[in-house]
Design an enzyme around this catalytic site. Structure first.
Site, PDB file in Angstrom:
ATOM      1  CG  HIS A   1      -1.956   0.987   1.312  1.00  0.00           C
ATOM      2  ND1 HIS A   1      -1.713   2.316   1.606  1.00  0.00           N
ATOM      3  CD2 HIS A   1      -3.304   0.885   1.133  1.00  0.00           C
ATOM      4  CE1 HIS A   1      -2.849   2.977   1.607  1.00  0.00           C
ATOM      5  NE2 HIS A   1      -3.832   2.145   1.316  1.00  0.00           N
TER       6      HIS A   1
ATOM      7  CG  ASP B   1       0.273  -2.398   6.251  1.00  0.00           C
ATOM      8  OD1 ASP B   1      -0.635  -2.419   7.105  1.00  0.00           O
ATOM      9  OD2 ASP B   1       0.127  -1.870   5.123  1.00  0.00           O
TER      10      ASP B   1
ATOM     11  CD  GLN C   1      -6.851  -4.971   3.822  1.00  0.00           C
ATOM     12  OE1 GLN C   1      -7.831  -5.684   3.999  1.00  0.00           O
ATOM     13  NE2 GLN C   1      -6.956  -3.687   3.527  1.00  0.00           N
TER      14      GLN C   1
ATOM     15  CE  LYS D   1      -7.387  -0.582   5.974  1.00  0.00           C
ATOM     16  NZ  LYS D   1      -8.209  -0.358   4.789  1.00  0.00           N
TER      17      LYS D   1
ATOM     18  CB  CYS E   1      -3.683   3.064  -1.803  1.00  0.00           C
ATOM     19  SG  CYS E   1      -4.886   4.371  -1.527  1.00  0.00           S
TER      20      CYS E   1
END
Length: 407
Positions: A124, A201, A204, A227, A365
């Site tokens: 991202h 990261d 998700q 999220k 993104c």
């Protein structure tokens, strides 16, 4: 629809509304932002109705009550991530701010000519641009792990790119564009053997997989609350205590100082050193409720539901001969990205919206990835705990409408 799923859907008020077209809403964009269960909405409302005050600064009851709620939320996140200490949990606005914090506070100390920072082609922008800018400012080299045709990391290339001059490996856990679940533990080990710091990261992954940062071995882990069924504007940076104690703060101001005089300033202890200004107290309280809600459902049910949805979507959507799946990794989360013949993704998204179906279209993104794929963008259906087989059938019906219009 199973009884469990029926009960889960009742917990999300927004799913009961109709689209302006009069058709039931089908929300298939949870990779961008999840919907919020009633317990989270009520927790946020209850905080502002009964508990709001600034924290750490008041000797009165309301301030102490708000402080206790905020501290409890931090401990909940600690246990959720498997962190060793509550002070390793830094509340930020989201994954983006967490990454920028580490790029500023640690990256600027490490990056220099002759060193390198390693990312992947599927990152991202939030986990690509800060490192790119840092490298341009310092002369550090930005190295990018390429992908296979299936959308998996090229692990042979990764092993060659991560070397003794690598200072940071910054890697996405699950790709928001492809759904690829990366073998991060293996890559973390490779980086640490070379003496590099590691940042993952997890934007998700936190709503789809149980996370244990100590088992994972990473130095830093970030995610965004929105999220994870929580409000926007609240997120988390996990960092190993011994590292966070050594690096300077990212922002300066109230609550991150121990004392200030005309001559000098002494910074506060962890985690407050990295939490300048009044934090999103209500967001942290609501985030705790989002975590509790997820854990009550249970990871076994969540992961099986994800697997079934992705399997069913793959089977149903591939019945269209003009549909091309983008991202076919062996280990994949419940994200289905695709192209549909010559139809531009934005046109597809607009037509599906008229059918009451919300999907994401565009570059997500991840423009370097789209450039590599030689496409302007993709359509993406992403699933969560509240999605159903019937909603996938609705998506199929919507794509049939798209096909009839464009053929």
């Amino acid at each position: 629809m199973s009884p469990e799923l029926k009960e889960i859907r009742k917990d999300f008020p927004i799913l009961g509304q109709a689209h302006p077209s009069g058709k039931p809403l089908v929300y298939l964009d949870s990779a961008a932002s999840s919907q919020k269960p009633r317990v989270v909405i009520e927790a946020l409302s209850d905080y502002y109705l009964h508990s709001h005050s600034n924290i750490h600064r008041g000797v009165y009851h309301l301030s102490q009550k708000a402080t206790a709620l905020h501290d409890a939320a931090r401990e909940s996140v600690q246990h959720f991530l498997g962190a060793a200490h509550p002070e390793e949990i830094i509340f930020v606005r989201g994954a983006t701010e967490g990454i920028n914090l580490i790029a500023h506070s640690l990256g600027t100390r490490l990056a220099k000519s002759g060193s390198n920072i390693v990312v992947s082609l599927m990152e991202h922008h939030a986990n690509f641009v800060p490192w790119q800018m840092l490298c341009r400012e310092t002369g550090c080299e930005l190295r990018v792990i390429p992908l296979s045709v299936d959308g998996e990391l090229d692990l042979v290339q990764a092993e060659q790119l991560i070397d003794a001059n690598t200072v940071i490996l910054a890697l996405v856990h699950i790709s928001n564009s492809l759904g690829t679940l990366n073998p991060i533990e293996k890559l973390i080990t490779q980086a640490q053997v070379k003496g590099a710091y590691t940042l993952i990261d997890g934007a998700q992954s936190v709503s789809h997989l149980p996370i244990d940062v100590q088992k994972m071995g990473c130095d830093f882990f970030v995610f965004s609350g929105h999220k994870l069924f929580a409000p926007t504007g609240i997120g988390v940076l996990y960092g190993k205590k011994e590292i966070l104690e050594e690096i300077p703060p990212y922002q300066l101001g109230g609550d991150m100082i121990r004392s200030v005089s005309v001559e000098r300033t002494l910074f506060n202890t962890l985690p407050y050193k990295f939490e300048a200004g009044t934090p999103d107290i209500g967001g942290a309280v609501a985030l705790e409720k989002g975590i509790e809600y997820l854990e009550q459902i249970g990871w076994d049910w969540i992961q099986e539901h994800d697997r079934q949805l992705l399997s069913y979507a793959t089977e149903r959507l591939q019945s269209f001969p003009e549909l091309s799946v983008i991202g076919q990794a062996k280990n994949k989360s419940s994200i289905f990205s695709f192209l549909f013949g010559e139809v531009h993704p934005h046109d597809m998204g607009t037509l599906l919206d008229e059918e009451g179906i919300a999907i994401r279209t565009g570059h997500h993104c991840t423009m370097p990835l789209m450039e590599y794929l030689e496409v302007p963008g993709t359509a993406r259906a992403s699933f969560s705990i509240y999605n159903t087989f019937e909603e996938i059938d609705r998506l199929v019906e919507g794509l049939t409408v798209v096909k009839n219009i464009f053929t």
